[in-house]
Write a protein that holds these residues in place. Sequence first.
Motif, short mmCIF file in Angstrom:
data_model
loop_
_atom_site.label_atom_id
_atom_site.label_comp_id
_atom_site.label_asym_id
_atom_site.label_seq_id
_atom_site.Cartn_x
_atom_site.Cartn_y
_atom_site.Cartn_z
N THR A 281 15.67 -49.01 24.54
CA THR A 281 16.86 -48.54 25.25
C THR A 281 16.77 -47.06 25.60
O THR A 281 17.77 -46.34 25.58
N VAL A 282 15.57 -46.60 25.91
CA VAL A 282 15.35 -45.19 26.25
C VAL A 282 15.53 -44.99 27.76
O VAL A 282 15.14 -45.83 28.56
N GLY A 283 16.14 -43.87 28.15
CA GLY A 283 16.31 -43.55 29.56
C GLY A 283 17.17 -44.55 30.30
O GLY A 283 18.30 -44.86 29.88
N ASP A 284 16.63 -45.13 31.38
CA ASP A 284 17.38 -46.08 32.21
C ASP A 284 17.52 -47.46 31.56
O ASP A 284 18.17 -48.33 32.13
N MET A 285 16.90 -47.65 30.43
CA MET A 285 16.89 -48.98 29.81
C MET A 285 18.06 -49.24 28.87
O MET A 285 18.06 -50.20 28.11
N LYS A 286 19.07 -48.36 28.91
CA LYS A 286 20.26 -48.59 28.08
C LYS A 286 21.08 -49.74 28.66
O LYS A 286 21.15 -49.92 29.87
N ASP A 287 21.70 -50.50 27.76
CA ASP A 287 22.51 -51.64 28.17
C ASP A 287 23.79 -51.15 28.85
O ASP A 287 24.59 -50.43 28.25
N LYS A 288 23.97 -51.56 30.12
CA LYS A 288 25.15 -51.12 30.88
C LYS A 288 26.42 -51.84 30.44
O LYS A 288 27.51 -51.50 30.88
N PHE A 289 26.27 -52.87 29.59
CA PHE A 289 27.42 -53.68 29.19
C PHE A 289 27.84 -53.44 27.75
O PHE A 289 28.56 -54.24 27.16
N GLY A 290 27.36 -52.33 27.18
CA GLY A 290 27.80 -51.95 25.85
C GLY A 290 27.49 -52.94 24.76
O GLY A 290 28.22 -53.04 23.77
N GLY A 291 26.43 -53.70 24.92
CA GLY A 291 26.04 -54.66 23.87
C GLY A 291 26.78 -55.97 23.93
O GLY A 291 26.72 -56.76 22.97
N SER A 292 27.47 -56.25 25.03
CA SER A 292 28.19 -57.53 25.16
C SER A 292 27.23 -58.71 25.04
O SER A 292 26.19 -58.74 25.69
N GLY A 293 27.57 -59.66 24.19
CA GLY A 293 26.74 -60.85 24.01
C GLY A 293 25.62 -60.70 23.00
O GLY A 293 24.87 -61.64 22.75
N TYR A 294 25.50 -59.51 22.38
CA TYR A 294 24.41 -59.28 21.44
C TYR A 294 24.46 -60.23 20.25
O TYR A 294 23.43 -60.71 19.79
N ASN A 295 25.65 -60.49 19.75
CA ASN A 295 25.76 -61.38 18.59
C ASN A 295 25.27 -62.78 18.92
O ASN A 295 24.55 -63.41 18.13
N GLU A 296 25.63 -63.28 20.11
CA GLU A 296 25.18 -64.60 20.53
C GLU A 296 23.66 -64.63 20.71
O GLU A 296 22.99 -65.59 20.33
#
Length: 328
Positions: A110-125
């Motif tokens: 998740t460095v630079g442009d590779m950060k999640d734009k959705f704030g981790g939505s769906g990570y648990n699933e």
Amino acid sequence: LRGNRYDAREAADQMIKFFELKHQLFGKGSLVKDITINDLDEDDIACLKTGWIQLAGKDRSGRQIILNLPGLRDDKFTLQNELRMRYYVLMSALESEETQIKGAVRIIYTVGDMKDKFGGSGYNEHARSAAVIPNHIAATHICTDEITEHLRHYKIITAASMKLRTRCRFHYGSQTECLYQMSTYGIPQSCLPLEPSTNKIGTQRHLKWVESRLKMQRSDSPVSSVFDTPFIAELISPTENDVLIIGGHKSSNMGNQRLRVIVGELSRAYETGSKATRKEFVGWAIHSVHDSGGRFLKQHAFGFWEELPKDQIRKTVTQAFRNSYRRR
């Protein structure tokens, strides 16, 4: 059993959860068949082509690298599309018996442009679905350059099992710093699909893999030998120590140059030596390449690389000795 290191109780529990996930994602009919790319709909395949989960070669121990690039997620796809895509990629890796035995290494970048734009939505699933795939995750490397991303992933990992937590490593810093830190764990810099002109992450390598899978599993004609080898599921990335075989063309790669020097120095002794001596010279040359961290790779259509089997390696090096002393 391999995914759970032959713990029968854990394997049985995971098998039940695996088939529950398979039924949830692909329906009742999927329980009696392997899932292929034909079972993905158009949105699933479009989600697959984003490349936010992809296979990225192997580490120095020969373990498959599974690369997660959250910055490539696209909001036009549903969570179901993402989960079906993840299932397909992870199960594709398991087509290789070597991956079944050695396991895989997961990188969340998740460095630079590779950060999640959705704030981790769906990570648990995603975490729950990945946990029931019968793939042994030998290590997880999480790369971040912002404290918020670091804390988000740290929270997820601390909620995981002790087995997963002890195999997780965090790397904080720039792209160069994270690549260097991971290299100390045997992960090559080529794990990131960087475009040579911009040094930014691209998807061309992954798209070639997707197209090869489409051709392999959707073609009505018999599959050609190019797509009939297991390396497609692993996506090998050459390094400077590898000996590259490119359709008869002479390669200037460092591994090729090193092999030519070895063969050149031994060619006169090879020419006059006995059959047993020649066999020893060939074996020593092969060992020298492997000892330096190199492999013998052959390039196929679409630019993919296949690691040569032992008998082909010996034939290739033997021919190199013959060609060398004939030129004298």
